[in-house]
Design a protein around this motif. Sequence first.
Motif, short mmCIF file in Angstrom:
data_model
loop_
_atom_site.label_atom_id
_atom_site.label_comp_id
_atom_site.label_asym_id
_atom_site.label_seq_id
_atom_site.Cartn_x
_atom_site.Cartn_y
_atom_site.Cartn_z
N HIS A 1 -7.10 1.53 -8.27
CA HIS A 1 -5.86 0.82 -8.56
C HIS A 1 -5.68 0.67 -10.07
N PHE B 1 2.08 13.00 -5.13
CA PHE B 1 2.07 11.84 -6.02
C PHE B 1 2.96 12.10 -7.24
N TRP C 1 -9.04 6.13 -1.68
CA TRP C 1 -7.70 5.66 -1.34
C TRP C 1 -7.06 5.20 -2.64
N THR C 2 -5.94 5.81 -3.01
CA THR C 2 -5.25 5.46 -4.25
C THR C 2 -4.14 4.46 -3.95
N LEU C 3 -4.21 3.31 -4.58
CA LEU C 3 -3.27 2.22 -4.29
C LEU C 3 -1.96 2.38 -5.01
N THR C 4 -1.97 2.93 -6.23
CA THR C 4 -0.76 2.98 -7.05
C THR C 4 -0.54 4.39 -7.58
N ASP C 5 0.71 4.84 -7.54
CA ASP C 5 1.02 6.20 -7.99
C ASP C 5 1.46 6.18 -9.45
N GLY D 1 -4.33 9.59 2.40
CA GLY D 1 -3.01 9.71 1.79
C GLY D 1 -2.67 11.14 1.45
N GLU E 1 7.72 7.26 -0.35
CA GLU E 1 6.67 6.70 -1.21
C GLU E 1 5.31 7.06 -0.63
N CYS F 1 2.56 5.75 -1.92
CA CYS F 1 1.79 4.51 -2.10
C CYS F 1 2.67 3.32 -1.74
#
Length: 355
Positions: free
Chosen positions: A10, A117, A84-88, A111, A314, A316
């Motif tokens: 994040h 992304f 796991w990527t929370l923010t793009d 994801g 989206e 994320c």
Amino acid sequence: MSSPRLILVHEPEKACLERLLADGHAPERAAEIASYLAQSTDLAHEFGALASAFGRRGLGFAAVELDDAADMLAKADLAATLVWTLTDGIAYFRGGAAPALARLNGLKTIGADDSLFALCQDKFRSGAVLGALGLPVPQAGLARNGQWLVEPPVSAAGWFVKPNRLGAKIGIWPDSRCGDLGHALELSRRVFAAYRDDVVVQPYVAGRNARASLLGLRPDTGVEALGVAFVESGGDFQTMEDSLALYGETGEAAKAAGKYAEPLLLPVAESQPVADAKVRAIAERLMSGLGLRDVFSIDLRVEPDDTVHLIEFEVCPGLPCFDFRAYCRSQWGLGLADAMAETAANRITARTVAS
């Protein structure tokens, strides 16, 4: 092999704010831009609950800030790690680097892949791709600081003006819906002066705002698990001020002052089942043709005659936001921490069985 674990990457608001200020952005504008990372701020309060939920399933959980991700991912056990990527982000934010780093290091992810992304953060380019897939996305023009790069189509209903790479569907100001293209160019000057961004200028489309959310709790989850709801906030579209009032520190202040009001969520299928079916068909096309998977959301406009307009996707979605929490409860009967942990556990189990 080490014990299986999930690494949640994040980008914090504070780190983004400091970087924007160092790059010369005005403090108020930098704070507005960084506010889009409020889900990192909000979810940080639940890292303990997430660790417990993962632990109950025999998994480790590690939340890592983006600036520390390169070192951690380079040292991760390939056979035992999910990312796991929370923010793009590819412009103001940098979260899009995380799935690319995971791929560079041979790590499996939850994801979409890193190409999406990048695509989802450029609304003009993503709109062109969505149109090529035959999806009902409004055509768009593109302007930079009062100059057309691509002229928008004619529109008897007027136009909607929004930043190309900042956030998503919001119009920043109440006059973002405009009736003449001269005003659209003026808005592009204001956006460029405030945020250094181009604007997308689309024909205004009528209808109610709707959001479709999906969390693939099991690897074989399809559009049958999509949650499709009208989002009734009392306004035609969301402004920057509206957004700030819902999330992060500003949202917490609104709660403390008794001024916080979540939009109302109403299942689309209850009043417009035909539109609900159309939304699911759009989601299926996005999954098969574009490659969305595991966790995503779609923003749409739905007209009374069941005409559906796709506004954006989206990769994320705001996991700790009110709408995604409501989706996890209604679709899976789980709170957010357990829903995330169950999703990761099922993927690790599937990998173990496959190997």
